[in-house]
Scaffold this motif. Sequence first.
Motif, PDB file in Angstrom:
ATOM      1  N   UNK A  66       0.828  -1.204   0.000  1.00 28.10           N
ATOM      2  CA  UNK A  66       0.000   0.000   0.000  1.00 28.10           C
ATOM      3  C   UNK A  66       0.864   1.255   0.000  1.00 28.10           C
ATOM      4  N   UNK A  67       1.975   1.218   0.702  1.00 23.22           N
ATOM      5  CA  UNK A  67       2.880   2.363   0.685  1.00 23.22           C
ATOM      6  C   UNK A  67       3.414   2.605  -0.724  1.00 23.22           C
ATOM      7  N   UNK A  68       3.811   1.541  -1.400  1.00 27.46           N
ATOM      8  CA  UNK A  68       4.283   1.672  -2.771  1.00 27.46           C
ATOM      9  C   UNK A  68       3.167   2.116  -3.708  1.00 27.46           C
ATOM     10  N   UNK A  69       1.955   1.650  -3.443  1.00 33.82           N
ATOM     11  CA  UNK A  69       0.796   1.993  -4.266  1.00 33.82           C
ATOM     12  C   UNK A  69       0.614   3.507  -4.372  1.00 33.82           C
ATOM     13  N   UNK A  70       0.941   4.222  -3.310  1.00 36.45           N
ATOM     14  CA  UNK A  70       0.798   5.678  -3.317  1.00 36.45           C
ATOM     15  C   UNK A  70       1.915   6.361  -4.100  1.00 36.45           C
ATOM     16  N   UNK A  71       3.011   5.655  -4.360  1.00 31.26           N
ATOM     17  CA  UNK A  71       4.148   6.254  -5.067  1.00 31.26           C
ATOM     18  C   UNK A  71       3.984   6.165  -6.577  1.00 31.26           C
ATOM     19  N   UNK A  72       3.434   5.069  -7.075  1.00 29.20           N
ATOM     20  CA  UNK A  72       3.389   4.846  -8.522  1.00 29.20           C
ATOM     21  C   UNK A  72       2.743   5.976  -9.310  1.00 29.20           C
ATOM     22  N   UNK A  73       1.653   6.581  -8.874  1.00 33.13           N
ATOM     23  CA  UNK A  73       1.082   7.691  -9.661  1.00 33.13           C
ATOM     24  C   UNK A  73       1.981   8.926  -9.697  1.00 33.13           C
ATOM     25  N   UNK A  74       3.016   8.981  -8.860  1.00 31.31           N
ATOM     26  CA  UNK A  74       3.899  10.142  -8.786  1.00 31.31           C
ATOM     27  C   UNK A  74       5.222   9.909  -9.512  1.00 31.31           C
ATOM     28  N   UNK A  75       5.304   8.884 -10.354  1.00 28.36           N
ATOM     29  CA  UNK A  75       6.575   8.591 -11.009  1.00 28.36           C
ATOM     30  C   UNK A  75       7.108   9.769 -11.818  1.00 28.36           C
ATOM     31  N   UNK A  76       6.257  10.453 -12.543  1.00 36.03           N
ATOM     32  CA  UNK A  76       6.714  11.577 -13.370  1.00 36.03           C
ATOM     33  C   UNK A  76       7.433  12.614 -12.512  1.00 36.03           C
ATOM     34  N   UNK A  77       6.864  12.937 -11.394  1.00 36.09           N
ATOM     35  CA  UNK A  77       7.456  13.897 -10.480  1.00 36.09           C
ATOM     36  C   UNK A  77       8.718  13.345  -9.832  1.00 36.09           C
ATOM     37  N   UNK A  78       8.726  12.055  -9.545  1.00 39.67           N
ATOM     38  CA  UNK A  78       9.813  11.448  -8.779  1.00 39.67           C
ATOM     39  C   UNK A  78      11.028  11.125  -9.632  1.00 39.67           C
ATOM     40  N   UNK A  79      10.825  10.542 -10.820  1.00 39.65           N
ATOM     41  CA  UNK A  79      11.954  10.072 -11.629  1.00 39.65           C
ATOM     42  C   UNK A  79      11.985  10.671 -13.027  1.00 39.65           C
ATOM     43  N   UNK A  80      11.000  11.515 -13.358  1.00 32.41           N
ATOM     44  CA  UNK A  80      11.029  12.228 -14.630  1.00 32.41           C
ATOM     45  C   UNK A  80      10.283  11.569 -15.769  1.00 32.41           C
ATOM     46  N   UNK A  81       9.773  10.351 -15.582  1.00 35.83           N
ATOM     47  CA  UNK A  81       8.960   9.670 -16.592  1.00 35.83           C
ATOM     48  C   UNK A  81       7.810   8.974 -15.877  1.00 35.83           C
ATOM     49  N   UNK A  82       6.754   8.665 -16.635  1.00 36.45           N
ATOM     50  CA  UNK A  82       5.651   7.929 -16.009  1.00 36.45           C
ATOM     51  C   UNK A  82       5.845   6.422 -16.088  1.00 36.45           C
TER      52      UNK A  82
END
Length: 380
Positions: A66-82
């Motif tokens: 569940x913690x990871x689940x909240x990160x996946x929609x933020x990939x663009x912001x976090x690593x620069x790509x979706x």
Amino acid sequence: MTRRIDCDVAIIGGGLVGSSAALALRGMGLSVTLLDKGFCGAQASGVNYGGVRRQGRPSEQLPLSQRAHAIWPRLQQLIGIDGEFLRSGHLKLARSADDMASLERYAAEVAPFGLDLELVGHNQLRERFGVMGDLVGGSFCPGDGHANPRLVAAAFAAAARRAGAEVLENTEVAGVSRTFEGFALEAGDVAVTARSVINSAGAWADRFARAFNEPVPLERTYPSMIVTEPLDPFLSVNIGIEGGGIYARQVARGNVVVGGERATPLDNPDYSRPHSDGALTIMQRASELFGPLRHAQAIRFWSGTEATMPDRNPVLGPSATTPGLIHAFGFSGAGFQIAPGVGEVLAELVRDGQTATPIDAFAITRFSPASQPGGALKQQ
């Protein structure tokens, strides 16, 4: 000349777990050296199926998932790509009444975790999802999905490098030992000293654990995947089957990724090779469920090397023998979704010595309760 690096944290293994930990640690202001014997994300993290699912995991993994689940929609912001992440939903199919009963028990067990599972009958499989075949029903998790591992795994390492981590590829760690102030690592013409070490070396992590008197029953497995030519859209969800046997997803370009068989290890067990009989078996199974696959051309198939534990749970948490050493490996073919969450947990363990996310079930002591302090690894 030997290059010398001094840092707060050295991470052995540049897969998705190691690189996400490096990124999280840099966000905390800690200096990080990430070492990989090949290219970051080129092993299991980059060649897996790409399922981003919570459904089907043991309940002890779900807080982390569940913690990871909240990160996946933020990939663009976090690593620069979706990373081509698509929240498509995950549909797990039941081939028998017993399988359906298993899905029903699982749905009841994990209800407190908020997966919002929906049990569906045989008719709904065809009407809603276009699934054919002799199936009883299924379980649908609408918030799950899939992504492109080749993009995501490399992007986390690149983001860690941009954030200031020292990322050393083609740099195999030959020796690591405990020192008075922390750890010393030998890696070719590089010598690294670090206050903490994260062992996220994947299918090669057992040798580092064993060096510190923490042997584990890690087994290497070699999953095999196939991708087809682009097809007209027909599969809107990520598919799995209760009890295993096949998984499938269709990407935006129309290609269908199908898995469920094992490859054959080569003389060098670091590598494996898919075999044609396995590829044919996978495609035959898939075509029984999806008519458009019956005449589809398979354009590529590949395999990778996974670290699998007997209980299908990872080893995640502090060493029981060596202060400053933290293990994170053995995700048993299901590490892709939870890896970004694991990276945050590892960073918290380094900085704070604890994490709010429950990880006691993943302690290495479940395999080696009688471990003795100390240890070192040297190249033989």
